[in-house]
Design a protein around this motif. Structure first.
Motif, PDB file in Angstrom:
ATOM      1  N   MET A 101      46.950 -35.729  77.230  1.00  0.00           N
ATOM      2  CA  MET A 101      46.467 -34.355  77.041  1.00  0.00           C
ATOM      3  C   MET A 101      45.762 -34.214  75.692  1.00  0.00           C
ATOM      4  O   MET A 101      44.676 -33.655  75.610  1.00  0.00           O
ATOM      5  N   GLU A 102      46.381 -34.768  74.634  1.00  0.00           N
ATOM      6  CA  GLU A 102      45.830 -34.532  73.298  1.00  0.00           C
ATOM      7  C   GLU A 102      44.436 -35.136  73.118  1.00  0.00           C
ATOM      8  O   GLU A 102      43.554 -34.456  72.580  1.00  0.00           O
ATOM      9  N   PRO A 103      44.209 -36.383  73.557  1.00  0.00           N
ATOM     10  CA  PRO A 103      42.860 -36.938  73.397  1.00  0.00           C
ATOM     11  C   PRO A 103      41.799 -36.111  74.118  1.00  0.00           C
ATOM     12  O   PRO A 103      40.704 -35.898  73.594  1.00  0.00           O
ATOM     13  N   ILE A 104      42.152 -35.598  75.304  1.00  0.00           N
ATOM     14  CA  ILE A 104      41.171 -34.800  76.055  1.00  0.00           C
ATOM     15  C   ILE A 104      40.813 -33.542  75.277  1.00  0.00           C
ATOM     16  O   ILE A 104      39.637 -33.208  75.074  1.00  0.00           O
ATOM     17  N   LEU A 105      41.861 -32.862  74.779  1.00  0.00           N
ATOM     18  CA  LEU A 105      41.617 -31.635  74.023  1.00  0.00           C
ATOM     19  C   LEU A 105      40.821 -31.938  72.763  1.00  0.00           C
ATOM     20  O   LEU A 105      39.937 -31.182  72.367  1.00  0.00           O
ATOM     21  N   PHE A 106      41.153 -33.098  72.145  1.00  0.00           N
ATOM     22  CA  PHE A 106      40.429 -33.472  70.926  1.00  0.00           C
ATOM     23  C   PHE A 106      38.949 -33.634  71.223  1.00  0.00           C
ATOM     24  O   PHE A 106      38.096 -33.131  70.478  1.00  0.00           O
ATOM     25  N   ILE A 107      38.643 -34.291  72.354  1.00  0.00           N
ATOM     26  CA  ILE A 107      37.235 -34.509  72.692  1.00  0.00           C
ATOM     27  C   ILE A 107      36.545 -33.172  72.962  1.00  0.00           C
ATOM     28  O   ILE A 107      35.440 -32.912  72.480  1.00  0.00           O
ATOM     29  N   ILE A 108      37.259 -32.289  73.708  1.00  0.00           N
ATOM     30  CA  ILE A 108      36.648 -30.996  74.030  1.00  0.00           C
ATOM     31  C   ILE A 108      36.325 -30.213  72.747  1.00  0.00           C
ATOM     32  O   ILE A 108      35.186 -29.801  72.508  1.00  0.00           O
ATOM     33  N   PHE A 109      37.357 -30.053  71.894  1.00  0.00           N
ATOM     34  CA  PHE A 109      37.149 -29.225  70.698  1.00  0.00           C
ATOM     35  C   PHE A 109      36.214 -29.912  69.709  1.00  0.00           C
ATOM     36  O   PHE A 109      35.425 -29.253  69.027  1.00  0.00           O
ATOM     37  N   GLY A 110      36.306 -31.250  69.653  1.00  0.00           N
ATOM     38  CA  GLY A 110      35.384 -31.971  68.788  1.00  0.00           C
ATOM     39  C   GLY A 110      33.950 -31.762  69.234  1.00  0.00           C
ATOM     40  O   GLY A 110      33.054 -31.523  68.419  1.00  0.00           O
ATOM     41  N   ILE A 136      32.812 -29.220  70.906  1.00  0.00           N
ATOM     42  CA  ILE A 136      32.420 -27.838  70.584  1.00  0.00           C
ATOM     43  C   ILE A 136      32.034 -27.728  69.120  1.00  0.00           C
ATOM     44  O   ILE A 136      31.013 -27.122  68.755  1.00  0.00           O
ATOM     45  N   ALA A 137      32.846 -28.362  68.258  1.00  0.00           N
ATOM     46  CA  ALA A 137      32.573 -28.275  66.821  1.00  0.00           C
ATOM     47  C   ALA A 137      31.222 -28.902  66.491  1.00  0.00           C
ATOM     48  O   ALA A 137      30.400 -28.311  65.776  1.00  0.00           O
ATOM     49  N   VAL A 138      30.980 -30.089  67.033  1.00  0.00           N
ATOM     50  CA  VAL A 138      29.722 -30.778  66.721  1.00  0.00           C
ATOM     51  C   VAL A 138      28.541 -30.024  67.325  1.00  0.00           C
ATOM     52  O   VAL A 138      27.508 -29.799  66.667  1.00  0.00           O
ATOM     53  N   GLY A 139      28.704 -29.602  68.598  1.00  0.00           N
ATOM     54  CA  GLY A 139      27.628 -28.849  69.243  1.00  0.00           C
ATOM     55  C   GLY A 139      27.293 -27.579  68.490  1.00  0.00           C
ATOM     56  O   GLY A 139      26.122 -27.265  68.253  1.00  0.00           O
ATOM     57  N   GLY A 140      28.351 -26.854  68.062  1.00  0.00           N
ATOM     58  CA  GLY A 140      28.129 -25.632  67.286  1.00  0.00           C
ATOM     59  C   GLY A 140      27.404 -25.927  65.990  1.00  0.00           C
ATOM     60  O   GLY A 140      26.483 -25.209  65.601  1.00  0.00           O
ATOM     61  N   VAL A 160      22.071 -25.457  62.705  1.00  0.00           N
ATOM     62  CA  VAL A 160      20.866 -25.853  61.978  1.00  0.00           C
ATOM     63  C   VAL A 160      19.609 -25.745  62.825  1.00  0.00           C
ATOM     64  O   VAL A 160      18.507 -25.771  62.288  1.00  0.00           O
ATOM     65  N   THR A 161      19.751 -25.595  64.152  1.00  0.00           N
ATOM     66  CA  THR A 161      18.536 -25.553  64.967  1.00  0.00           C
ATOM     67  C   THR A 161      18.130 -24.141  65.378  1.00  0.00           C
ATOM     68  O   THR A 161      16.987 -23.932  65.765  1.00  0.00           O
ATOM     69  N   ARG A 162      19.047 -23.173  65.317  1.00  0.00           N
ATOM     70  CA  ARG A 162      18.681 -21.818  65.760  1.00  0.00           C
ATOM     71  C   ARG A 162      17.669 -21.200  64.804  1.00  0.00           C
ATOM     72  O   ARG A 162      17.681 -21.487  63.599  1.00  0.00           O
ATOM     73  N   LYS A 163      16.825 -20.339  65.337  1.00  0.00           N
ATOM     74  CA  LYS A 163      15.792 -19.723  64.521  1.00  0.00           C
ATOM     75  C   LYS A 163      16.348 -18.508  63.776  1.00  0.00           C
ATOM     76  O   LYS A 163      16.092 -18.313  62.596  1.00  0.00           O
ATOM     77  N   HIS A 164      17.090 -17.685  64.492  1.00  0.00           N
ATOM     78  CA  HIS A 164      17.577 -16.462  63.878  1.00  0.00           C
ATOM     79  C   HIS A 164      18.849 -16.734  63.070  1.00  0.00           C
ATOM     80  O   HIS A 164      19.761 -17.387  63.565  1.00  0.00           O
ATOM     81  N   PRO A 165      18.911 -16.242  61.826  1.00  0.00           N
ATOM     82  CA  PRO A 165      20.104 -16.504  61.008  1.00  0.00           C
ATOM     83  C   PRO A 165      21.385 -15.977  61.644  1.00  0.00           C
ATOM     84  O   PRO A 165      22.457 -16.561  61.470  1.00  0.00           O
ATOM     85  N   LEU A 220      28.239 -20.994  63.618  1.00  0.00           N
ATOM     86  CA  LEU A 220      29.102 -21.548  62.569  1.00  0.00           C
ATOM     87  C   LEU A 220      30.540 -21.077  62.775  1.00  0.00           C
ATOM     88  O   LEU A 220      31.495 -21.837  62.596  1.00  0.00           O
ATOM     89  N   ILE A 221      30.690 -19.822  63.189  1.00  0.00           N
ATOM     90  CA  ILE A 221      32.033 -19.310  63.469  1.00  0.00           C
ATOM     91  C   ILE A 221      32.666 -20.106  64.602  1.00  0.00           C
ATOM     92  O   ILE A 221      33.843 -20.481  64.539  1.00  0.00           O
ATOM     93  N   LEU A 222      31.865 -20.389  65.636  1.00  0.00           N
ATOM     94  CA  LEU A 222      32.378 -21.181  66.758  1.00  0.00           C
ATOM     95  C   LEU A 222      32.881 -22.536  66.255  1.00  0.00           C
ATOM     96  O   LEU A 222      33.975 -22.988  66.609  1.00  0.00           O
ATOM     97  N   THR A 223      32.068 -23.175  65.395  1.00  0.00           N
ATOM     98  CA  THR A 223      32.467 -24.468  64.844  1.00  0.00           C
ATOM     99  C   THR A 223      33.775 -24.346  64.073  1.00  0.00           C
ATOM    100  O   THR A 223      34.674 -25.178  64.214  1.00  0.00           O
TER     101      THR A 223
END
Lengths: 370, 162
Positions: free
Chosen positions: B1-10, B12-16, B21-26, B33-36
């Motif tokens: 369970m833990e590795p799966i959750l780690f991958i999911i949240f990791g 999300i963090a990286v994607g966020g 840095v790629t979004r146009k609007h601040p 950033l809050i999501l991350t």
């Protein structure tokens, strides 16, 4: 949760074949649904009581058409809100506009997880209980900001900014006013805090009467919490007379209902925290509910807890309809210049008291003489 | 369970973080950033550091980011007046440096094994408090002095008449 699932599986033979994770998940979902139903019912009946209290205080009758004494008014209102057209303003940021009410509701509903409803009746007894509540409250802040900004409306923006400035400022006194209870219990877990107030001293075992500082701290908490949940006299974020309705002005239908439910959820969480941290939580005065056989102890403690929490909610409504609204600068001055320093002094006082009297409160000291 | 959750949240963090840095609007950047930050808090929870997770959410998501968003809202630049940013050599260099950093941390992680699953106690308030006031007392006190200086400095800068 896992322990509960294991218990259930050993108690009911038919469930023995179910894998543990599935059972745990099922228990989690059931608990979440129970809490959700409670939150929704509280929101509905709370709105009815709020209007009745308002009616009484303003010498009018209040809702009296739907059902006996207008009791079913909230159902009618709920149906109306669900059936209403859901409008998204043309110039709004659609995604954020749609997301904001759910964030606000999740922020307020997530706090129910650590509310100690009774002996063993807590969804999850986190060892950071009080901090957890403060952490999920930040979701409300973000949701309100998003709602205000995404609506693309100046009143919504102003309301959102006011709301956030207010919640962020009052979060500090709220946390600081709760810390005395944490210090006395020596734990952030809400169940531990409630347990530390038991004993046969009855209401004198409560943190409220522990020492003069905790007594004062309760009122500081109540004031700050009233402000943190945006209640009149501190309801500047939605001051109708100046901002139409604040951050939720562009919302209608079910999304508005979520803001509304979140407000009542916040109200209950604040009252539940006050009752758990200062009024003995689920302890029944002069009686040990946890020694009763079977489920009676759980039920009795649940009753005691709800009576205290609802009592505080009633007082909050009473204050809400009695005092006039503050001005923005008065509100900020009150938090930063009075409440924050007072709560710090108070915390210092409690710490000194605990150090000098070795953790004993006035009632225990008096009891130890005899 | 833990590795799966780690991958999911990791993820999300990286994607966020990439979205930041790629979004146009601040405003979008700030919200991602809050999501991350929330995803990182979830990672802390997975390591049994509940207290750290709560503090992470309260301080970063609840206070720092709210301040950021507050400023963005107050300035409220219309969509068509946002400054355009172009892909310059410095940015490409940044991407290369980030690649090297990831590579380096991967090598380090392979060489030095992480301490095996921390006990439930290690992340408790008591454990964190004890660590702060014994092993890391000097750093803790210096940080508090720094914060005090920052508070006084902010007041001195913002207030016209003291």
């Amino acid at each position: 949760m896992e322990a509960l699932a294991l218990k259930l599986m050993s108690a009911v033979p038919a469930l023995a074949g179910v894998p543990l994770w599935a059972m745990t998940l099922l228990v989690m979902v059931v608990v979440a649904v129970i809490l959700l139903v409670f939150a929704l019912t509280f929101g509905g009946l709370g709105s009815y009581v709020l209007r009745k209290v308002a009616g009484d205080i303003q010498v009018r009758i209040g809702p009296n058409r739907v059902g006996p004494y207008g009791l079913l008014q909230f159902l009618a209102d709920g149906v109306k809100l669900i059936m209403k057209e859901d409008i998204i303003p043309a110039k709004a940021d659609r995604f954020l506009f749609a997301l904001a009410p759910y964030l606000v509701f999740v922020g307020s509903f997530a706090a129910f997880v650590v509310v100690p409803f009774g002996v063993g009746l807590i969804a999850s007894d986190l060892n950071i209980g009080v901090y957890y509540v403060m952490a999920v409250t930040s979701l409300v802040v973000i949701g309100v900001l998003m709602a205000g900004w995404a609506s693309n409306n100046k009143w919504a923006l102003l309301g959102g900014m006011r709301a956030v400035a207010q919640i962020v400022s009052y979060e500090i006194p709220v946390g600081m006013a709760l810390l005395p209870a944490v210090l006395i219990a020596g734990s952030l877990s809400l169940q531990d805090i409630v347990r530390s107030q038991g004993g046969l001293l009855g209401i004198f075992g409560w943190n409220l009467f522990h020492n003069p500082f905790t007594f004062f701290s309760f009122f500081l908490y109540f004031t700050a919490a009233q402000a943190e949940t945006n209640q009149t006299p501190f309801d500047l974020p939605e001051a109708e007379s100046e901002l139409v309705s604040g951050y939720n002005v562009e919302y209608s239908g079910i999304r508005y209902a979520f803001f509304f439910l979140a407000e009542f959820g916040d109200m209950f969480v604040v009252a539940a925290l006050a009752s758990a941290c200062f009024l003995g939580g689920w302890h029944v005065p002069f009686f040990r509910a946890e020694t009763l056989p079977g489920a009676w102890g759980n039920l009795l403690s649940l009753g005691a807890f709800l009576v205290k929490a609802f009592g505080i909610v009633l007082v909050m409504m009473w204050v809400r309809w009695t005092l006039p609204r503050l001005r923005v600068d008065q509100l900020m001055r009150m938090s930063w210049k009075y409440l924050v320093p007072l709560t710090f002094v108070n915390l210092l006082g409690v710490s000194l008291w605990l150090l000098v009297f070795r953790g004993k409160g006035i009632p225990q000291l008096i009891a130890s003489i005899f | 369970m833990e590795p799966i959750l780690f991958i999911i949240f990791g993820a999300i963090a990286v994607g966020g973080a990439i979205m930041v840095v790629t979004r146009k609007h601040p405003m979008s950047s700030a919200l991602y950033l809050i999501l991350t930050l929330f995803a990182v808090a979830a990672l802390f929870v997975l390591r049994q550091a509940h207290f750290l997770a709560a503090i992470q959410v309260i301080v970063y998501a609840g206070a720092v980011m709210v301040l950021f968003i507050f400023v963005i809202m107050l300035i409220n630049v219309p969509e068509n007046k946002l400054p355009m940013e172009r892909l310059t050599g410095l940015r490409l260099l940044g991407v290369v440096a980030a690649g090297f950093l990831i590579l380096e941390s991967a090598i380090l992680a392979r060489r030095f094994a992480m301490p095996a699953g921390s006990t439930a106690d290690a992340g408790s308030v008591q454990a964190v408090g004890r660590a702060l006031f014994t092993d890391y007392l000097l750093a803790f006190e210096i940080t508090s002095v720094l914060l005090l200086a920052a508070v006084i400095g902010a007041i001195a800068l913002a207030k016209r008449k003291i």
